[in-house]
Design a protein around this motif. Structure first.
Motif, PDB file in Angstrom:
ATOM      1  N   VAL A  38      42.461  11.205  -1.328  1.00 48.58           N
ATOM      2  CA  VAL A  38      42.100  11.116  -0.381  1.00 48.58           C
ATOM      3  C   VAL A  38      40.544  10.764   0.014  1.00 48.58           C
ATOM      4  O   VAL A  38      40.528   9.582   0.831  1.00 48.58           O
ATOM      5  N   LEU A  39      39.767  11.846  -0.195  1.00 45.94           N
ATOM      6  CA  LEU A  39      38.487  11.305   0.817  1.00 45.94           C
ATOM      7  C   LEU A  39      37.704  10.194  -0.899  1.00 45.94           C
ATOM      8  O   LEU A  39      36.789   9.235  -0.202  1.00 45.94           O
ATOM      9  N   GLY A  40      38.266  10.263  -2.009  1.00 47.20           N
ATOM     10  CA  GLY A  40      37.717   9.025  -2.766  1.00 47.20           C
ATOM     11  C   GLY A  40      38.303   7.685  -2.626  1.00 47.20           C
ATOM     12  O   GLY A  40      37.205   6.636  -2.790  1.00 47.20           O
ATOM     13  N   GLY A  41      39.846   7.811  -1.963  1.00 48.14           N
ATOM     14  CA  GLY A  41      39.987   6.275  -1.563  1.00 48.14           C
ATOM     15  C   GLY A  41      39.262   5.654  -0.227  1.00 48.14           C
ATOM     16  O   GLY A  41      38.889   4.647   0.087  1.00 48.14           O
ATOM     17  N   VAL A  42      39.585   6.696   0.811  1.00 51.45           N
ATOM     18  CA  VAL A  42      38.728   6.461   2.028  1.00 51.45           C
ATOM     19  C   VAL A  42      37.432   5.998   1.477  1.00 51.45           C
ATOM     20  O   VAL A  42      36.735   4.885   2.267  1.00 51.45           O
ATOM     21  N   VAL A  43      36.390   6.766   1.055  1.00 52.36           N
ATOM     22  CA  VAL A  43      35.200   6.192   1.065  1.00 52.36           C
ATOM     23  C   VAL A  43      35.412   4.796   0.263  1.00 52.36           C
ATOM     24  O   VAL A  43      34.048   3.559   0.424  1.00 52.36           O
ATOM     25  N   ALA A  44      35.853   4.902  -1.189  1.00 49.57           N
ATOM     26  CA  ALA A  44      35.612   3.281  -1.804  1.00 49.57           C
ATOM     27  C   ALA A  44      36.166   2.590  -0.963  1.00 49.57           C
ATOM     28  O   ALA A  44      35.429   1.058  -1.368  1.00 49.57           O
ATOM     29  N   SER A  45      36.668   2.504  -0.221  1.00 46.80           N
ATOM     30  CA  SER A  45      37.899   1.542   0.533  1.00 46.80           C
ATOM     31  C   SER A  45      36.652   1.321   1.434  1.00 46.80           C
ATOM     32  O   SER A  45      36.512  -0.420   2.035  1.00 46.80           O
ATOM     33  N   THR A  46      35.963   1.802   2.467  1.00 48.41           N
ATOM     34  CA  THR A  46      35.256   1.365   3.259  1.00 48.41           C
ATOM     35  C   THR A  46      33.673   0.547   2.664  1.00 48.41           C
ATOM     36  O   THR A  46      33.084   0.313   2.983  1.00 48.41           O
ATOM     37  N   LEU A  47      33.125   1.744   1.682  1.00 50.17           N
ATOM     38  CA  LEU A  47      32.298   0.926   1.027  1.00 50.17           C
ATOM     39  C   LEU A  47      32.452  -0.486   0.615  1.00 50.17           C
ATOM     40  O   LEU A  47      31.362  -1.521   0.730  1.00 50.17           O
ATOM     41  N   ILE A  48      33.659  -1.204   0.429  1.00 49.25           N
ATOM     42  CA  ILE A  48      34.587  -2.238   0.058  1.00 49.25           C
ATOM     43  C   ILE A  48      34.490  -3.584   1.705  1.00 49.25           C
ATOM     44  O   ILE A  48      33.590  -4.457   1.490  1.00 49.25           O
ATOM     45  N   ASN A  49      34.575  -3.043   2.184  1.00 47.20           N
ATOM     46  CA  ASN A  49      34.701  -3.100   3.975  1.00 47.20           C
ATOM     47  C   ASN A  49      33.623  -3.012   4.582  1.00 47.20           C
ATOM     48  O   ASN A  49      33.673  -4.537   5.048  1.00 47.20           O
ATOM     49  N   TYR A  50      32.573  -2.693   4.190  1.00 43.31           N
ATOM     50  CA  TYR A  50      30.947  -2.783   5.221  1.00 43.31           C
ATOM     51  C   TYR A  50      29.909  -2.457   4.016  1.00 43.31           C
ATOM     52  O   TYR A  50      30.133  -1.991   2.833  1.00 43.31           O
ATOM     53  N   LEU A  52      26.381  -1.227   2.341  1.00 42.80           N
ATOM     54  CA  LEU A  52      25.936  -0.182   1.563  1.00 42.80           C
ATOM     55  C   LEU A  52      25.232   0.605   2.875  1.00 42.80           C
ATOM     56  O   LEU A  52      24.819   1.580   3.614  1.00 42.80           O
ATOM     57  N   SER A  53      24.286  -1.434   3.568  1.00 45.86           N
ATOM     58  CA  SER A  53      22.944  -0.739   5.114  1.00 45.86           C
ATOM     59  C   SER A  53      23.902   0.258   5.925  1.00 45.86           C
ATOM     60  O   SER A  53      23.640   0.890   6.465  1.00 45.86           O
ATOM     61  N   LYS A  54      25.208  -0.304   6.299  1.00 47.63           N
ATOM     62  CA  LYS A  54      26.265   0.002   6.998  1.00 47.63           C
ATOM     63  C   LYS A  54      25.932   1.412   7.155  1.00 47.63           C
ATOM     64  O   LYS A  54      26.414   2.453   7.961  1.00 47.63           O
ATOM     65  N   LEU A  55      26.970   1.865   6.366  1.00 48.67           N
ATOM     66  CA  LEU A  55      27.459   2.874   5.768  1.00 48.67           C
ATOM     67  C   LEU A  55      26.489   3.816   6.288  1.00 48.67           C
ATOM     68  O   LEU A  55      26.336   5.055   6.293  1.00 48.67           O
ATOM     69  N   ILE A  56      24.985   4.427   5.592  1.00 52.31           N
ATOM     70  CA  ILE A  56      23.642   4.666   4.948  1.00 52.31           C
ATOM     71  C   ILE A  56      23.633   4.978   6.607  1.00 52.31           C
ATOM     72  O   ILE A  56      23.207   6.178   7.281  1.00 52.31           O
ATOM     73  N   GLU A  57      23.851   4.415   7.981  1.00 53.13           N
ATOM     74  CA  GLU A  57      23.525   4.763   9.554  1.00 53.13           C
ATOM     75  C   GLU A  57      24.695   5.588   9.777  1.00 53.13           C
ATOM     76  O   GLU A  57      23.921   5.883  10.854  1.00 53.13           O
ATOM     77  N   VAL A  58      26.044   5.585   8.735  1.00 50.28           N
ATOM     78  CA  VAL A  58      26.826   6.508   8.937  1.00 50.28           C
ATOM     79  C   VAL A  58      25.797   8.724   9.760  1.00 50.28           C
ATOM     80  O   VAL A  58      26.296   8.543  10.906  1.00 50.28           O
ATOM     81  N   VAL A  59      25.254   8.666   9.110  1.00 45.13           N
ATOM     82  CA  VAL A  59      24.065   9.661   9.728  1.00 45.13           C
ATOM     83  C   VAL A  59      23.821   9.447  10.651  1.00 45.13           C
ATOM     84  O   VAL A  59      24.037  10.291  11.265  1.00 45.13           O
ATOM     85  N   LYS A  60      22.513   8.532  10.563  1.00 45.01           N
ATOM     86  CA  LYS A  60      22.707   9.003  12.122  1.00 45.01           C
ATOM     87  C   LYS A  60      23.333   8.397  13.130  1.00 45.01           C
ATOM     88  O   LYS A  60      23.374   9.272  14.359  1.00 45.01           O
TER      89      LYS A  60
END
Length: 268
Positions: A38-50, A52-60
């Protein structure tokens, strides 16, 4: 900290864990392969969809959810009315010194545009353009968590299918069917919980925060344009209060009355 978010997460976890504990051992709901799917699949698909710079901003972005820094409508309106009073008494150029004391960068930028003698229509266009792009950036952050919320149940189902296939391979062993079915269903459980307990509520909180900030910035734009037009400070105050809900207006009115009474008593 945002107390509602913290209470919601802690309270939800306590309810889930207590309900599970009442029905059986907690260890029955712990399955590492299911978590990885579940977690690996969600992270992998999100990386494909967006990007990397946008995902790094998730913490902010998450800071916005857990750290509550609401813009006070009372403070904003009071600041704008004070600025209008200064501009009316001393002229627009007198706002330059006051602008340095303004905490909000958006308001400060608008004031400086007015001080520089920028055409009112251009001031409006610049601030509204900045506000439009701010809203777009907020929507990007919301969409990341909405996407994760949509993906989590799907990967839960995929994990269940994988578990069922593995279980059917051992169909000759009846003792393995029950535990295998339980493991297969746990993956669906993980996907549903992550989507509805974390990802989608976080997206909803970001949407609420965004609406609050955009409304306050619309108040700022209207206030700055009113100052530039030379309107009476009291008229500006009433105009800006129209942006707020009736309940908030009443609160502001009560605080203003209380403040005036206090000042009167202090003077006496």
């Amino acid at each position: 900290m945002d107390r509602a978010t913290i209470i919601g997460i802690i309270g939800g976890l306590i309810i889930f864990l207590w309900a599970i504990y009442m029905g059986g051992p907690l260890s029955a709901f712990i399955n590492i392969p299911s978590m990885l799917i579940v977690l690996g699949g969600v992270v992998a698909s999100t990386l494909i969809n967006y990007p990397l710079s946008k995902l790094i901003e998730v913490v902010k972005i998450l800071k916005v959810v857990f750290i509550e820094k609401p813009m006070s409508s009372e403070e904003i309106i009071r600041t704008i009315v004070n600025l209008a009073d200064i501009a009316r008494r001393e002229g627009l150029l007198a706002l330059e010194d006051t602008a340095s004391q303004v905490q909000d960068d958006f308001m400060k930028r608008g004031i400086m545009l007015v001080v520089d003698g920028t055409d009112p229509e251009l001031v409006k266009n610049i601030l509204e353009t900045e506000l439009a792009f701010l809203e777009e950036r907020h929507k990007e952050g919301q969409s990341i968590f909405e996407t994760m919320g949509a993906l989590a149940p799907a990967y839960g189902l995929i994990g269940t299918i994988i578990g069922l296939i593995q279980m059917l391979n051992k169909i000759d062993d009846p003792s393995a069917v029950g535990p295998g079915m339980a493991v297969a269903l746990i993956t669906t459980f993980y996907g549903a919980v992550l989507a509805n307990f974390l990802f989608l509520p976080i997206a909803g909180k970001l949407k609420v925060r965004s609406k609050q900030e955009i409304l306050m910035k619309e108040v700022i734009i209207e206030g700055i344009l009113s100052i530039q037009a030379g309107e009476n400070p009291r008229i500006i105050e009433e105009k800006l209060k129209a942006f707020l809900a009736p309940k908030v207006r009443e609160t502001l009115k009560e605080r203003a009355t209380s403040s005036e009474s206090g000042d009167s008593l202090a003077w006496r």
